[in-house]
Motif scaffolding. Structure first.
Motif, PDB file in Angstrom:
ATOM      1  N   UNK A   1       0.847  -1.189   0.000  1.00 33.23           N
ATOM      2  CA  UNK A   1       0.000   0.000   0.000  1.00 33.23           C
ATOM      3  C   UNK A   1       0.883   1.240   0.000  1.00 33.23           C
ATOM      4  N   UNK A   2       0.353   2.329  -0.547  1.00 34.32           N
ATOM      5  CA  UNK A   2       1.057   3.613  -0.581  1.00 34.32           C
ATOM      6  C   UNK A   2       0.053   4.713  -0.285  1.00 34.32           C
ATOM      7  N   UNK A   3       0.494   5.710   0.471  1.00 36.18           N
ATOM      8  CA  UNK A   3      -0.388   6.836   0.678  1.00 36.18           C
ATOM      9  C   UNK A   3       0.005   7.681   1.879  1.00 36.18           C
ATOM     10  N   UNK A   4      -0.854   8.677   2.151  1.00 31.54           N
ATOM     11  CA  UNK A   4      -2.071   9.032   1.446  1.00 31.54           C
ATOM     12  C   UNK A   4      -1.785   9.666   0.074  1.00 31.54           C
ATOM     13  N   UNK A   5      -2.630   9.362  -0.897  1.00 31.25           N
ATOM     14  CA  UNK A   5      -2.464   9.838  -2.266  1.00 31.25           C
ATOM     15  C   UNK A   5      -3.180  11.176  -2.413  1.00 31.25           C
ATOM     16  N   UNK A   6      -2.542  12.117  -3.132  1.00 31.47           N
ATOM     17  CA  UNK A   6      -3.161  13.417  -3.377  1.00 31.47           C
ATOM     18  C   UNK A   6      -3.102  13.772  -4.857  1.00 31.47           C
ATOM     19  N   UNK A   7      -3.417  15.007  -5.172  1.00 31.91           N
ATOM     20  CA  UNK A   7      -3.653  15.415  -6.553  1.00 31.91           C
ATOM     21  C   UNK A   7      -2.370  15.779  -7.296  1.00 31.91           C
ATOM     22  N   UNK A   8      -2.476  15.750  -8.624  1.00 30.03           N
ATOM     23  CA  UNK A   8      -1.344  16.063  -9.501  1.00 30.03           C
ATOM     24  C   UNK A   8      -1.258  17.562  -9.746  1.00 30.03           C
TER      25      UNK A   8
END
Length: 329
Positions: free
Chosen positions: A108-115
């Motif tokens: 798992x990877x994160x937390x994911x945010x915007x480009x």
């Protein structure tokens, strides 16, 4: 066929499938995909879906994931597995991370945010990478669609994302990388971007601690001779990890770059800075408890970044994780 056209065809196919399912749902048992969360995390959590089929389009050679670095997003997950971690300045002087995976994929990877617009030029160094991100401003989406990469947002790959418990949105979106690509491509996939590993150059200055400051963030790297790595502190606190593997770079690059206002603003009206990674400039390279003066050069968007000593000799990085902090010159 380009990625942009593939993306449009996929969206058309998804719409057609949804209509077909609505018509025959009682007989066929179709399941709908989850909505695409925006950067505020207001969309519902997507339901479980199977891993991509073997007939899915080929993925790029590296996986790049945009990662939140606001205090509520810490500790991170999967950051210690990344081969390269880029640090970028965003709105309000805050920072975001981009983790690049080539040697292996975490669970798992994160937390994911915007480009951001900066990401598109930065990623041109790699050969058609997969970019995992939570979303982007509407006006930026066509640029992402036309870029030589595979966009893998929750809207494109809903089964690869999930909302983690214990944190409020938007700091709770996580990625399962193996649902985007079956395996990591290997460290040689970093070569096009200019990463060279080997012996340290002559000279350098002994320095065991260095702090890099942004308007609203700071990073401190402290050399740990026993572990042969740098310990990382974020805003004064030791970087932790939910998976028990905190980041521990063997090399830290402070790359001095030009920044200018972009044509994009956040919901509060703050401008998004555009970081120019094509061109040339100076850098500081930290490895082995020493700091080396360096020059960097990237002649065009499709070229990698070459780091050299002031005398023009290639400046190798130590084996292990590399952090590159893009800092205003």
């Amino acid at each position: 066929m380009g990625w942009g056209r593939r993306a449009r065809l996929r969206r058309t196919a998804v719409t057609a499938t949804a209509l077909a399912c609505a018509a025959v749902s009682l007989l066929a048992g179709c399941t709908g995909g989850g909505g695409a969360p925006d950067d505020d995390g207001r969309a519902p959590q997507p339901g479980p879906t199977p891993s991509p089929s073997p007939s899915a389009p080929p993925v790029g050679p590296v996986l790049a994931v945009k990662i939140d670095n606001a205090p509520p997003a810490r500790p991170h997950t999967g950051l210690g597995t990344a081969d390269v971690v880029y640090v970028e300045q965003v709105e309000g002087g805050l920072s975001r991370l981009m983790a690049v995976y080539a040697s292996g994929l975490p669970e798992e990877v994160g937390p994911v945010r915007s480009a951001r617009e900066t990401d598109l030029e930065l990623l041109r160094q790699f050969e058609r990478p997969v970019l995992a991100f939570s979303g982007a401003q509407t006006r930026l989406l066509p640029l992402i669609d036309r870029s030589p990469l595979r966009a893998a947002s929750p809207g494109e790959s809903p089964g690869a994302y999930f909302r983690g418990g214990g944190r409020a949105a938007p700091h709770n979106l996580y990625l399962r990388p193996h649902r985007l690509m079956p395996a990591a491509p290997g460290r040689e996939a970093l070569t096009p971007a200019g990463f060279a590993f080997g012996a340290a150059p002559e000279g350098g200055t002994a320095q065991t601690t260095r702090t890099v400051r942004y308007p609203a963030a700071r990073f401190t790297f402290t050399w740990d001779a026993r572990g042969d790595r740098y310990r990382v502190a974020l805003d004064g606190d030791a970087a932790g990890a939910t998976d028990g593997r905190p980041p521990a770079p063997a090399t830290v690059v402070v790359q001095y770059v030009r920044m200018r206002p972009s044509g994009y603003f956040d919901s509060r009206g703050s401008n998004t800075p555009y970081t120019q990674t094509v061109g040339s400039g100076t850098a500081k390279v930290l490895r082995g408890g020493r700091t080396y003066d360096a020059l960097w050069k990237r002649p065009g968007p499709g070229a990698g970044t070459r780091f050299t000593t002031p005398e023009g000799e290639s400046l190798n990085f130590a084996e292990g994780q590399v952090w590159v902090l893009l800092t205003r010159a």
